[in-house]
Design an enzyme around this catalytic site. Structure first.
Site, PDB file in Angstrom:
ATOM      1  N   THR A  52      -3.251   7.525  -9.686  1.00  0.00           N
ATOM      2  CA  THR A  52      -1.933   7.739  -9.076  1.00  0.00           C
ATOM      3  C   THR A  52      -1.880   8.986  -8.210  1.00  0.00           C
ATOM      4  OG1 THR A  52      -1.234   8.996 -11.014  1.00  0.00           O
ATOM      5  CG2 THR A  52      -0.757   6.624 -11.010  1.00  0.00           C
ATOM      6  N   GLU A 119      -2.674   1.055 -12.372  1.00  0.00           N
ATOM      7  CA  GLU A 119      -2.642   2.453 -11.956  1.00  0.00           C
ATOM      8  C   GLU A 119      -2.956   3.318 -13.167  1.00  0.00           C
ATOM      9  OE1 GLU A 119      -2.316   4.171  -9.245  1.00  0.00           O
ATOM     10  OE2 GLU A 119      -1.386   2.877  -7.726  1.00  0.00           O
ATOM     11  N   HIS A 166      -9.712   0.406  -5.773  1.00  0.00           N
ATOM     12  CA  HIS A 166      -8.979   0.400  -4.509  1.00  0.00           C
ATOM     13  C   HIS A 166      -9.916   0.781  -3.354  1.00  0.00           C
ATOM     14  CE1 HIS A 166      -4.773   1.352  -2.610  1.00  0.00           C
ATOM     15  NE2 HIS A 166      -5.353   0.307  -2.069  1.00  0.00           N
ATOM     16  N   ASP A 176      -9.562   6.088  -4.440  1.00  0.00           N
ATOM     17  CA  ASP A 176      -9.300   5.859  -5.863  1.00  0.00           C
ATOM     18  C   ASP A 176      -9.961   4.570  -6.331  1.00  0.00           C
ATOM     19  OD1 ASP A 176      -7.248   4.536  -4.214  1.00  0.00           O
ATOM     20  OD2 ASP A 176      -6.237   4.021  -6.070  1.00  0.00           O
TER      21      ASP A 176
HETATM   22 ZN   LIG Z   1      -4.789   2.908  -5.126  1.00  0.00          ZN
END
Ligand SMILES: [Zn+2]
Length: 287
Positions: A52, A119, A166, A176
């Site tokens: 996050t 997340e 991601h 991330d």
């Molecule tokens: Zn992300």
């Protein structure tokens, strides 16, 4: 006469409803589910991991009121209930969460429509005088991530190569979940892909790990594996970022994006293991 027909149709409806559990009453009509097609799969085909880049309070606020969201949010230290971690579920799995943005994996674009997004509360990188420093994922958070991911992968039969970060699906924009994400621990728990060490050694075939690798061959392997990358043999910024994303996932000690022999061997070992049908295809000649 009209009453007779009414009685008959009522009886018929009762008969159908009573005898046929494959009939679903939708109010204005019935849906008959007696015939099931053989060709179908889950709409959920990918699992995407994130951090996050903020603490839990900020992350919860952004993910519940902003224009981004995820199905799950795993706290840095998940509270325990009867010895089991509690994670936040922010979006029902049947609904689309907005976590991936413009993305690509194994030919599929817009992964929001086809994935579950997790997340993880993590501050992300900090640039210090000693270089870039990443925040570790604490053991209790790792444990919660593993339990959650294991359950999702089992319920939707998500194959190992479709458990991604991601940064894998948007390497030009995202870093991330970062190089400290516990991909290997997830693999050891049965989630996601990891190359076999012996195959990597065999694929190195005596080359030094940091020996230069052929750019086009590595591009080709990563494109085969799932990344959106050109196969033109040019080591430009875009290609470098894809190499770095791959390294962050599978060789986190060095994610400089430099195409070296170890990276090449890892890519080949992954293809050998998970995509044997394409693993031995030779790189086509330059256009
Ligand atoms: Zn992300």
């Amino acid at each position: 006469m009209r009453a007779f027909f009414f009685a008959v149709s009522l009886a018929l409806a009762g008969l159908l409803a009573g005898c046929a559990s494959h009939l679903i009453d939708r109010g204005a009509y019935f849906a008959d589910t007696a015939h099931r097609a053989a060709s179908a799969d889950s709409r959920i085909r990918f699992l995407v991991m994130h951090y996050t880049a903020g603490d839990e309070v900020r992350s919860l606020a952004e993910l519940t009121t902003g224009d981004v969201s995820a199905h799950y949010l795993v706290p840095e230290h998940p509270p325990l209930r009867g010895g089991r971690p509690v994670v936040w579920q922010l979006v029902p799995e049947s609904r689309r969460a907005w976590h991936a943005g413009a993305s690509f994996w194994q030919g599929t674009t817009e992964l929001n429509a086809a994935s579950i997004g997790i997340e993880n509360v993590n501050l992300g990188p900090r640039d210090t005088s000693l270089g870039r420093v990443w925040q570790p994922y604490p053991p209790d958070q790792q444990d919660a991530i593993i339990r959650l991911a294991k359950d999702i992968v089992a319920r939707y039969a998500i194959p190992p190569t479709r458990v991604v970060g991601h940064s894998d699906i948007a390497p030009q924009r995202k870093t991330d979940p970062g190089p400290l994400f516990p991909w290997k621990a997830l693999y050891d728990a049965g989630v996601g892909a990891w190359p076999d060490a012996a195959t990597v050694t065999a694929e190195l075939a005596g080359r030094a790990p940091d020996a230069p690798a052929d750019v086009r061959a590595l591009q080709w392997k990563l494109a085969r594996y799932g990344y959106e990358v050109a196969t033109d043999g040019v080591l430009d910024e875009r290609t470098r970022r894809v190499f770095a994303a791959f390294q962050m996932h599978f060789r986190p000690r060095d994610y400089s994006g430099v195409p070296d022999a170890q990276t090449d061997a890892i890519a080949q070992a992954l293809l050998d293991k998970y995509m044997p049908e394409v693993a031995r295809e030779s790189v086509p000649p330059s256009p």
